[in-house]
Motif scaffolding. Structure first.
Motif, PDB file in Angstrom:
ATOM      1  N   HIS A 143      19.745  15.805   9.729  1.00 15.29           N
ATOM      2  CA  HIS A 143      18.980  16.214  10.914  1.00 15.29           C
ATOM      3  C   HIS A 143      17.981  15.160  11.361  1.00 15.29           C
ATOM      4  O   HIS A 143      17.404  15.257  12.430  1.00 15.29           O
ATOM      5  N   ASN A 144      17.713  14.148  10.510  1.00 19.07           N
ATOM      6  CA  ASN A 144      16.904  13.000  10.911  1.00 19.07           C
ATOM      7  C   ASN A 144      15.472  13.355  11.308  1.00 19.07           C
ATOM      8  O   ASN A 144      14.910  12.751  12.218  1.00 19.07           O
ATOM      9  N   LYS A 145      14.891  14.339  10.656  1.00 16.81           N
ATOM     10  CA  LYS A 145      13.479  14.666  10.960  1.00 16.81           C
ATOM     11  C   LYS A 145      12.612  13.428  10.772  1.00 16.81           C
ATOM     12  O   LYS A 145      11.860  13.038  11.642  1.00 16.81           O
ATOM     13  N   PHE A 146      12.719  12.820   9.592  1.00 20.67           N
ATOM     14  CA  PHE A 146      12.040  11.543   9.364  1.00 20.67           C
ATOM     15  C   PHE A 146      13.095  10.453   9.428  1.00 20.67           C
ATOM     16  O   PHE A 146      14.034  10.449   8.636  1.00 20.67           O
ATOM     17  N   ASN A 147      12.938   9.572  10.345  1.00 24.15           N
ATOM     18  CA  ASN A 147      13.918   8.504  10.516  1.00 24.15           C
ATOM     19  C   ASN A 147      13.622   7.377   9.518  1.00 24.15           C
ATOM     20  O   ASN A 147      12.648   6.635   9.677  1.00 24.15           O
ATOM     21  N   ASN A 187       0.855  -1.192   0.000  1.00 22.11           N
ATOM     22  CA  ASN A 187       0.000   0.000   0.000  1.00 22.11           C
ATOM     23  C   ASN A 187       0.893   1.244   0.000  1.00 22.11           C
ATOM     24  O   ASN A 187       1.987   1.208   0.567  1.00 22.11           O
ATOM     25  N   THR A 188       0.420   2.313  -0.614  1.00 15.47           N
ATOM     26  CA  THR A 188       1.235   3.544  -0.653  1.00 15.47           C
ATOM     27  C   THR A 188       0.405   4.736  -0.200  1.00 15.47           C
ATOM     28  O   THR A 188      -0.828   4.703  -0.262  1.00 15.47           O
ATOM     29  N   GLY A 189       1.087   5.770   0.267  1.00 23.07           N
ATOM     30  CA  GLY A 189       0.369   6.966   0.702  1.00 23.07           C
ATOM     31  C   GLY A 189       1.327   8.079   1.072  1.00 23.07           C
ATOM     32  O   GLY A 189       2.549   7.922   0.963  1.00 23.07           O
ATOM     33  N   PRO A 190       0.757   9.201   1.515  1.00 26.91           N
ATOM     34  CA  PRO A 190       1.601  10.326   1.929  1.00 26.91           C
ATOM     35  C   PRO A 190       2.058  10.135   3.380  1.00 26.91           C
ATOM     36  O   PRO A 190       1.350   9.512   4.177  1.00 26.91           O
ATOM     37  N   HIS A 191       3.195  10.726   3.717  1.00 23.82           N
ATOM     38  CA  HIS A 191       3.714  10.545   5.074  1.00 23.82           C
ATOM     39  C   HIS A 191       2.731  11.050   6.123  1.00 23.82           C
ATOM     40  O   HIS A 191       2.628  10.500   7.212  1.00 23.82           O
ATOM     41  N   THR A 239       5.498  -0.603   8.067  1.00 23.84           N
ATOM     42  CA  THR A 239       5.444   0.676   7.352  1.00 23.84           C
ATOM     43  C   THR A 239       6.849   1.251   7.190  1.00 23.84           C
ATOM     44  O   THR A 239       7.672   1.131   8.102  1.00 23.84           O
ATOM     45  N   PHE A 240       7.094   1.863   6.052  1.00 21.91           N
ATOM     46  CA  PHE A 240       8.418   2.440   5.770  1.00 21.91           C
ATOM     47  C   PHE A 240       8.262   3.858   5.231  1.00 21.91           C
ATOM     48  O   PHE A 240       7.413   4.112   4.372  1.00 21.91           O
ATOM     49  N   PHE A 241       9.086   4.778   5.733  1.00 20.36           N
ATOM     50  CA  PHE A 241       9.172   6.117   5.157  1.00 20.36           C
ATOM     51  C   PHE A 241      10.116   6.063   3.956  1.00 20.36           C
ATOM     52  O   PHE A 241      11.250   5.588   4.092  1.00 20.36           O
ATOM     53  N   ASN A 247      13.317  12.585  14.526  1.00 19.97           N
ATOM     54  CA  ASN A 247      13.036  11.180  14.804  1.00 19.97           C
ATOM     55  C   ASN A 247      11.565  10.793  14.656  1.00 19.97           C
ATOM     56  O   ASN A 247      11.074   9.915  15.351  1.00 19.97           O
ATOM     57  N   LEU A 248      10.854  11.447  13.752  1.00 21.75           N
ATOM     58  CA  LEU A 248       9.527  10.939  13.381  1.00 21.75           C
ATOM     59  C   LEU A 248       9.778   9.598  12.700  1.00 21.75           C
ATOM     60  O   LEU A 248      10.592   9.519  11.778  1.00 21.75           O
ATOM     61  N   ASN A 249       9.126   8.574  13.167  1.00 17.76           N
ATOM     62  CA  ASN A 249       9.434   7.247  12.624  1.00 17.76           C
ATOM     63  C   ASN A 249       8.173   6.441  12.375  1.00 17.76           C
ATOM     64  O   ASN A 249       7.114   6.751  12.941  1.00 17.76           O
TER      65      ASN A 249
END
Lengths: 262, 228
Positions: A223-227, A101-105, A214-216, A119-121
């Motif tokens: 800066h690792n905003k989204f991990n 499945n795919t989608g927006p973060h 789930t994977f980003f 570190n949003l994960n």
């Protein structure tokens, strides 16, 4: 693998076809016809047509859902929420054990997470908020996750942030991009986004810790905003284009979004 | 004496809607007649919420659908449309009516409280829809559009292990209509910094069933409030 692709002629579809066509047997479906350069099988189908999706899924090993409509309330829920119900019922009925499945973060990390620094994960509890696109995709994801857990289906969800063509950094239906002005640190090329789907199709089941993972999908940033470390370590995705590559590149003109795809 | 509130209930045809209207008889009640309403017309929806103080949204067995797709549509899109209209018209509070059956798949010997993750069988689309309806309500609460009290009700029939009497429902829901739950939540918070917290949470769950020996669900939270 025999793969059913739902919503396959939209923005991401052409790049998914490019990534998969040489190794897998694809049935592309969408409400819109693909361009003539696409040589494979195609079926005109809306994802909220539950019986149509169930019929199309017969004999498949995997379903990929790329469908999205986000501007109209009814269409958004029909496609993003009810579409997932169709897909998961098709997987259940035909004993298909892999669904991508795919989608927006922001179907997971919505407005209430925006102020978080880093570190949003993908293991965080989803908080999509009330934006139409985010909440309609989130509800679809909730349906898919329930089905995955209950019926033992491997659901792999890929969440994207900002996607651009690797030639000219454009994205369809938006104004022309201006190099260095219109990019965010999480900019990902369409071609890499398609590759992420291939990684999800081909990942060994033993690497997945649960039925629903789930994977980003965005390049690693300092800066690792989204991990995205889970994406690199487990999914094995390595983007060809990092922010640095895109930032320092020479713009090459493309005629349209699908150039170099399919 | 508490002030009479203007209450809108999401449907009028179901048995739960009838029971709720009996329970709220001391207030001014209006119903949404789903058959006559075109949900895509947002201005018409907004008119329904003119001068409404509290909206009661029935998220479980409140809507009769021709098939499961229509059921999902009601509990996702139409619920979203209704709550959006409620927000536009500054409704102060929404009471979401849900069900304790969302915990059906837990072992019988477990004592389940309000913050447990729900776990239910997928062969009943009504349960999936109750879960989806809760999620929609929760996001509106989280975005500070209005407060949401989510009541997961037991079974109003006599011979059930999660039975709920109409009397207890009446007492509870009338209390909810006027409850300032932000301050109630704060009272229960033992955190030394709680005084620094200007605003409580906008979402609260209550489990509601009768109190008897061997009851399946922990109901201290509601019982403390209504004085059982």
């Amino acid at each position: 693998m025999k793969i059913l692709i739902l919503g396959g002629t939209g923005m991401l579809g052409p790049w998914v076809v490019k990534a998969l066509k040489n190794k897998h047997q694809l049935l592309l479906t969408d409400i819109n016809e693909p361009p003539k350069k696409y040589q494979g099988d195609f079926l005109k189908l809306s994802v909220d047509d539950i019986n149509g999706v169930i019929n199309a899924a017969e004999g498949m090993d995997c379903i990929i859902n790329l469908s999205v409509l986000r501007h109209d309330r009814k269409l958004a829920f029909d496609v993003s929420t009810k579409g997932n119900y169709s897909m998961m019922n098709a997987a259940k009925i035909h004993n298909i054990k892999r669904v991508i499945n795919t989608g927006p973060h922001f179907q997971m990390v919505g407005q209430s997470y925006e102020e978080w620094d880093f570190n949003l994960n993908p293991e965080m509890p989803p908080q999509p908020g009330t934006r139409l696109y985010a909440i309609s995709k989130f509800l679809g994801q909730e349906i898919a996750k329930r089905y995955a857990d209950y019926f033992g289906i491997n659901l792999i969800t890929l969440l994207y942030y900002n996607m651009r063509h690797h030639y000219d950094l454009t994205t369809p239906n938006e104004e022309k991009a201006v190099l260095h002005n219109d990019m965010v640190p999480f900019t990902t090329s369409w071609i890499d986004c398609g590759e992420a789907v291939r990684c999800a199709v081909e990942i060994d089941k033993s690497k997945l810790q649960s039925n629903s993972e789930t994977f980003f999908i965005s390049p690693m940033t300092p800066h690792n905003k989204f991990n995205s470390s889970k994406t690199f370590d487990i999914l094995g995705w390595r983007p060809k284009y990092s922010l640095e590559n895109l930032w320092t590149k020479k713009i090459k003109k493309s005629n349209n979004h699908i150039e170099n795809s399919y | 004496m508490e002030k009479k509130k203007n209450i809108l209930i999401s449907s009028n045809g179901s048995s739960i809607a009838k029971i709720l209207s009996n329970c709220l008889v001391s207030h001014n009640i209006k119903f949404i007649n789903g058959k006559d309403l075109i949900y895509s017309k947002s201005k018409e929806l907004e008119k329904l919420f003119e001068k409404i103080d509290v909206y009661v949204h029935i998220g479980f067995k409140g809507f009769s659908a021709k098939d499961e797709m229509e059921l999902i549509d009601y509990h996702t899109r139409i619920t979203y449309d209704l709550l959006f209209a409620a927000g536009v018209k500054n409704v102060e509070k929404v009471i979401s009516i849900s069900t304790l059956e969302l915990y059906k798949d837990y072992e019988a010997n477990l004592t389940v409280s309000e913050n447990w993750e729900t776990k239910f069988p997928l062969d009943q689309p009504e349960l999936l829809c109750a879960n989806l309806s809760e999620k929609v309500c929760k996001e509106f609460a989280r975005d500070q559009v209005f407060q949401v009290i989510n009541l997961r009700l037991g079974d109003l029939r006599e011979n059930s292990d999660i039975r709920l009497s109409e009397e207890k429902l009446k007492k509870s829901i009338n209390l909810m209509i006027n409850l300032d739950f932000s301050s109630e939540e704060l009272k229960q918070t033992k955190n030394p910094f709680f005084s620094a917290r200007k605003k409580g949470p906008n979402w609260i769950n209550f489990h509601l069933q009768d109190t008897f020996e061997g009851q399946k669900f922990l109901t201290n939270k509601i019982d403390n409030l209504i004085g059982v």
